[in-house]
Design a protein around this motif. Structure first.
Motif, short mmCIF file in Angstrom:
data_model
loop_
_atom_site.label_atom_id
_atom_site.label_comp_id
_atom_site.label_asym_id
_atom_site.label_seq_id
_atom_site.Cartn_x
_atom_site.Cartn_y
_atom_site.Cartn_z
N LYS A 290 0.83 -1.21 0.00
CA LYS A 290 0.00 0.00 0.00
C LYS A 290 0.86 1.26 0.00
CE LYS A 290 -3.95 -2.13 2.34
NZ LYS A 290 -4.81 -2.13 3.56
N VAL A 291 1.94 1.23 0.77
CA VAL A 291 2.87 2.37 0.76
C VAL A 291 3.47 2.55 -0.62
CG1 VAL A 291 5.02 3.27 1.72
CG2 VAL A 291 3.36 2.16 3.22
N GLY A 292 3.84 1.43 -1.27
CA GLY A 292 4.39 1.51 -2.62
C GLY A 292 3.41 2.11 -3.61
N GLU A 293 2.13 1.74 -3.48
CA GLU A 293 1.13 2.32 -4.38
C GLU A 293 1.03 3.83 -4.20
OE1 GLU A 293 -2.38 0.18 -3.48
OE2 GLU A 293 -1.78 -1.65 -4.55
N ARG A 294 1.09 4.29 -2.96
CA ARG A 294 1.03 5.74 -2.71
C ARG A 294 2.27 6.44 -3.23
NH1 ARG A 294 -1.80 6.93 3.15
NH2 ARG A 294 -3.72 5.74 2.78
N VAL A 295 3.43 5.79 -3.08
CA VAL A 295 4.67 6.38 -3.59
C VAL A 295 4.61 6.51 -5.11
CG1 VAL A 295 7.14 5.95 -3.89
CG2 VAL A 295 6.09 5.62 -1.66
N ARG A 296 4.10 5.48 -5.77
CA ARG A 296 4.00 5.53 -7.24
C ARG A 296 3.00 6.61 -7.68
NH1 ARG A 296 4.18 -0.04 -5.97
NH2 ARG A 296 6.05 -1.09 -6.80
N LEU A 297 1.87 6.71 -6.96
CA LEU A 297 0.88 7.72 -7.31
C LEU A 297 1.45 9.13 -7.10
CD1 LEU A 297 -2.01 8.45 -8.12
CD2 LEU A 297 -2.66 8.24 -5.70
N TYR A 298 2.16 9.33 -6.00
CA TYR A 298 2.74 10.64 -5.72
C TYR A 298 3.79 11.00 -6.77
CZ TYR A 298 5.35 14.29 -3.29
OH TYR A 298 6.00 15.45 -2.96
N SER A 299 4.60 10.01 -7.15
CA SER A 299 5.61 10.26 -8.18
C SER A 299 4.96 10.60 -9.52
CB SER A 299 6.51 9.03 -8.33
OG SER A 299 7.44 9.19 -9.36
N LYS A 300 3.86 9.92 -9.85
CA LYS A 300 3.17 10.20 -11.10
C LYS A 300 2.59 11.61 -11.11
CE LYS A 300 -0.52 8.40 -14.04
NZ LYS A 300 -1.58 7.36 -14.17
N VAL A 301 1.99 12.02 -9.99
CA VAL A 301 1.42 13.36 -9.90
C VAL A 301 2.52 14.42 -10.02
CG1 VAL A 301 0.22 14.97 -8.36
CG2 VAL A 301 -0.58 12.62 -8.57
N MET A 302 3.63 14.20 -9.33
CA MET A 302 4.73 15.15 -9.39
C MET A 302 5.30 15.24 -10.80
SD MET A 302 5.07 16.55 -6.46
CE MET A 302 6.69 17.28 -6.61
N GLU A 303 5.38 14.13 -11.48
CA GLU A 303 5.90 14.13 -12.86
C GLU A 303 4.95 14.88 -13.80
OE1 GLU A 303 8.87 13.25 -15.56
OE2 GLU A 303 8.82 12.79 -13.41
N GLU A 304 3.64 14.67 -13.62
CA GLU A 304 2.68 15.39 -14.45
C GLU A 304 2.73 16.89 -14.18
OE1 GLU A 304 -1.04 13.62 -13.57
OE2 GLU A 304 -0.68 11.81 -14.78
N ASN A 305 2.85 17.28 -12.90
CA ASN A 305 2.97 18.71 -12.58
C ASN A 305 4.23 19.32 -13.18
OD1 ASN A 305 0.60 18.63 -11.10
ND2 ASN A 305 1.64 18.28 -9.15
N TYR A 306 5.29 18.56 -13.15
CA TYR A 306 6.55 19.04 -13.73
C TYR A 306 6.42 19.23 -15.24
CZ TYR A 306 11.48 19.06 -15.05
OH TYR A 306 12.70 19.38 -15.58
N GLN A 307 5.79 18.28 -15.89
CA GLN A 307 5.60 18.40 -17.34
C GLN A 307 4.70 19.58 -17.68
OE1 GLN A 307 7.12 16.78 -19.70
NE2 GLN A 307 8.25 15.40 -18.30
N ASN A 308 3.64 19.79 -16.88
CA ASN A 308 2.75 20.93 -17.11
C ASN A 308 3.49 22.26 -16.95
OD1 ASN A 308 0.56 19.24 -17.61
ND2 ASN A 308 -0.08 19.24 -15.46
N GLN A 309 4.34 22.35 -15.95
CA GLN A 309 5.12 23.57 -15.77
C GLN A 309 6.07 23.81 -16.93
OE1 GLN A 309 7.06 23.31 -11.98
NE2 GLN A 309 5.15 23.41 -10.80
N LEU A 310 6.68 22.74 -17.43
CA LEU A 310 7.55 22.90 -18.59
C LEU A 310 6.78 23.39 -19.81
CD1 LEU A 310 9.92 19.78 -18.46
CD2 LEU A 310 10.48 22.16 -17.96
N GLU A 311 5.59 22.84 -20.03
CA GLU A 311 4.78 23.27 -21.17
C GLU A 311 4.36 24.74 -21.04
OE1 GLU A 311 1.52 20.62 -21.41
OE2 GLU A 311 2.73 18.88 -22.04
#
Length: 385
Positions: A334-355
């Motif tokens: 369960k912790v791993g699932e939250r870590v993966r979800l948090y990493s995915k959200v952070m990556e999407e936010n980073y890509q949006n900022q770059l765009e």
């Protein structure tokens, strides 16, 4: 496992060392950068664990193949190499080729352990097993519950052995003087030898490991045996073999010493008996002695109980360890699932900022271009005038 196509795309997208390190350190990054499809897993195990040895060997061969290709790019001797990225890549290969480490990595998606940097631990045999895996397999994997189980079983078995010895001493040895006297002499000789051993170690200049209890224990045992024999003899009782309070005193003394010897056993603990503990044990076994009264079948009852407890410990502790391991794995998953979800959200936010930054830069360039063309038209108009 059909990841040959993904390998080229993944490798090309992370050609630089910083990008490679970013991918490797991200959740499930070992799979991503090495271009390996992560085996689907359920709550109990992954499909790779249930696969045949041939499939596992093919899986490890693919990891080795992709690792060799990518290690050429990241090797510190290469112009585009990076020592840290190369180290993490080597660790990724080691984790994914180890069944135990890969299982831990799949739960959380991150590698929480450090590599030992040992080349010998990464060398493989014909079956594809590394020296590190062999070492970890040969080592005792028991945790806290495993040590508790071993100590508990050892304690019950020692108590069972001493209960059997107590039954023999109470029922048979103290019945006749021809058996009682040799036992007493042997115990006194043992105490003397222990005392001499401690003195010889002290004379050699080393601290003696022999404590006073080690010397007093066989002496008190001999006293208890003599009391039981004397209580059974015709000198004390008109009816030989009849139970009496004096026999009870010797019997309880021998029981107490047997128990203290079990507690003081180095195989179980480093605990040393004290006077308070001895008195408490004497009172406890005094109550038991009132029930046993020197009867052999009652000793057998206690012996069966102790062996039963040892058997229960052998069966219960492994089950408890399995349950604890399952609960921990579920929590880590369960912790791993939250870590993966948090990493995915952070990556999407980073890509949006770059765009957004790229859009702002493109708009700024267009405005400056329009302004420059207007200034040029004015200059040409002035020249014509």
């Amino acid at each position: 496992m059909n990841s040959q196509s993904s390998f080229s795309s993944i490798g090309s997208s992370a050609a630089d060392a910083s990008g490679a390190l970013h991918i490797l350190l991200s959740p499930d990054g070992y799979y991503t950068y090495l271009g390996i499809t992560k085996p689907p897993s359920n709550t109990s195990s992954s499909t790779l664990e249930k696969s045949s040895p041939e499939d596992k060997k093919i899986y490890k061969t693919l990891i080795q193949k992709n690792y060799r290709k990518l290690s050429l790019r990241l090797h510190p001797d290469r112009p585009s190499g990076n020592e840290e990225a190369f180290r993490v890549l080597e660790r990724a290969k080691h984790v994914l080729t180890s069944d135990k480490l890969r299982k831990q990595y799949d739960l959380l998606g991150l590698d929480l352990e450090d590599d030992d940097h040992s080349d010998e631990s990464h060398q493989e045999d014909e079956d594809g097993n590394t020296a590190g895996e062999k070492k970890s397999a040969n080592e005792n994997p028991d945790g806290v519950l495993g040590h508790m189980a071993s100590a508990t079983v050892a304690a019950f078995l020692q108590m069972a052995v001493r209960t059997g010895m107590m039954a023999i001493a109470s029922v048979y040895i103290t019945q006749w003087k021809y058996t009682t006297i040799p036992v007493i002499l042997f115990l006194l000789y043992t105490a003397l030898q222990i005392h001499r051993a401690g003195k010889s170690i002290q004379s050699a200049g080393s601290p003696s490991p022999v404590a006073k209890f080690d010397i007093l224990s066989p002496i008190l045992l001999s006293v208890g045996v003599f009391i039981m024999y004397f209580a059974k003899s015709t000198t004390y009782s008109e009816t030989p073999g009849e139970w009496s309070k004096l026999f009870w005193t010797g019997e309880v003394l021998v029981m107490t010493m047997f128990c203290l010897n079990t507690v003081a056993s180095k195989e179980i603990s480093s605990f040393r008996p004290t006077l308070v503990l001895g008195i408490a044990c004497y009172i406890f076994f005094g109550l038991i002695g009132l029930y046993i009264r020197g009867k052999g079948w009652r000793y057998l009852t206690f012996l069966a109980i102790e062996l039963g407890c040892a058997l229960v410990a052998v069966l219960v502790f492994p089950i408890m360890e399995m349950i604890m391991e399952t609960l921990v794995d579920e929590k880590m998953k369960k912790v791993g699932e939250r870590v993966r979800l948090y990493s995915k959200v952070m990556e999407e936010n980073y890509q949006n900022q770059l765009e957004q930054m790229e859009k702002k830069l493109s708009k700024g360039g267009a405005v400056s271009g329009v302004g420059g063309s207007a200034d040029g038209a004015r200059m040409k108009h002035d020249e014509l005038d």
